[in-house]
Design an enzyme around this catalytic site. Sequence first.
Site, mmCIF file in Angstrom:
data_model
loop_
_atom_site.group_PDB
_atom_site.id
_atom_site.type_symbol
_atom_site.label_atom_id
_atom_site.label_comp_id
_atom_site.label_asym_id
_atom_site.label_seq_id
_atom_site.Cartn_x
_atom_site.Cartn_y
_atom_site.Cartn_z
ATOM 1 N N ILE A 15 -28.227 -12.120 -39.085
ATOM 2 C CA ILE A 15 -27.864 -10.897 -40.287
ATOM 3 C C ILE A 15 -29.615 -11.498 -41.728
ATOM 4 O O ILE A 15 -29.355 -12.905 -41.109
ATOM 5 C CB ILE A 15 -26.946 -11.023 -41.112
ATOM 6 C CG1 ILE A 15 -27.037 -9.946 -42.141
ATOM 7 C CG2 ILE A 15 -26.954 -12.540 -41.004
ATOM 8 C CD1 ILE A 15 -25.965 -9.762 -43.072
ATOM 9 N N CYS A 16 -30.155 -10.732 -42.273
ATOM 10 C CA CYS A 16 -30.905 -11.311 -43.045
ATOM 11 C C CYS A 16 -32.721 -11.409 -42.104
ATOM 12 O O CYS A 16 -33.013 -10.875 -41.441
ATOM 13 C CB CYS A 16 -30.728 -11.963 -43.875
ATOM 14 S SG CYS A 16 -31.625 -12.074 -45.685
ATOM 15 N N ALA A 17 -32.649 -12.722 -42.284
ATOM 16 C CA ALA A 17 -33.915 -13.456 -42.335
ATOM 17 C C ALA A 17 -33.646 -14.249 -40.702
ATOM 18 O O ALA A 17 -34.733 -14.360 -39.665
ATOM 19 C CB ALA A 17 -34.304 -14.608 -42.927
#
Length: 183
Positions: free
Chosen positions: A99-101
């Site tokens: 998730i995210c980066a």
Amino acid sequence: MVYVLLAEGFEEVEALTPVDLLRRAGVDAKLVGVTGEMVPGTHGIGIQTDLTMDQADWDQAEMIVLPGGMPGTNNLYADKRVTDAVRKCYDEGKYVAAICAAPSVILGGMGLLKGRKATCYPGMEDGMAGAIPLERTCVVDGCIITACGVGGALDFGCALVSALCGEEKARRIAAEVVHNVRK
């Protein structure tokens, strides 16, 4: 067994929301300390892990979860034990969730997204080498599950529950936490 890896500077919501939802579903989900037993998140919230990276049994893993946050994502990617575990899970067809980066930095950096649909934190799509980037909160493509960031943490957690326990269980958990899952 699901292992959620924590390195110093991880995004707290992206790590704890999936663990919460998985545990509500009856899944054995463990917080794994990569940089210690007590790991500080990016907002200074210290989390006591269930076990350390060296205590994890990767043969028992059904899924590995990689939260985002900075510098947590970079700290995960810099640790060879992490990339070895991700590679092992991926090669064995086990779920790899980020998730995210983390989809960009870790999965993209390892070349695991080539030809796959995926999402990540907006603006980091270039790191997802060879991926088919989608502007969605959460994307499932085979054994790879990716999400956009804190705003997608509930969708991400529900997708993990769905992958391991089925869609009906995921819908029940979403209803319990009053989350309206959108496709």
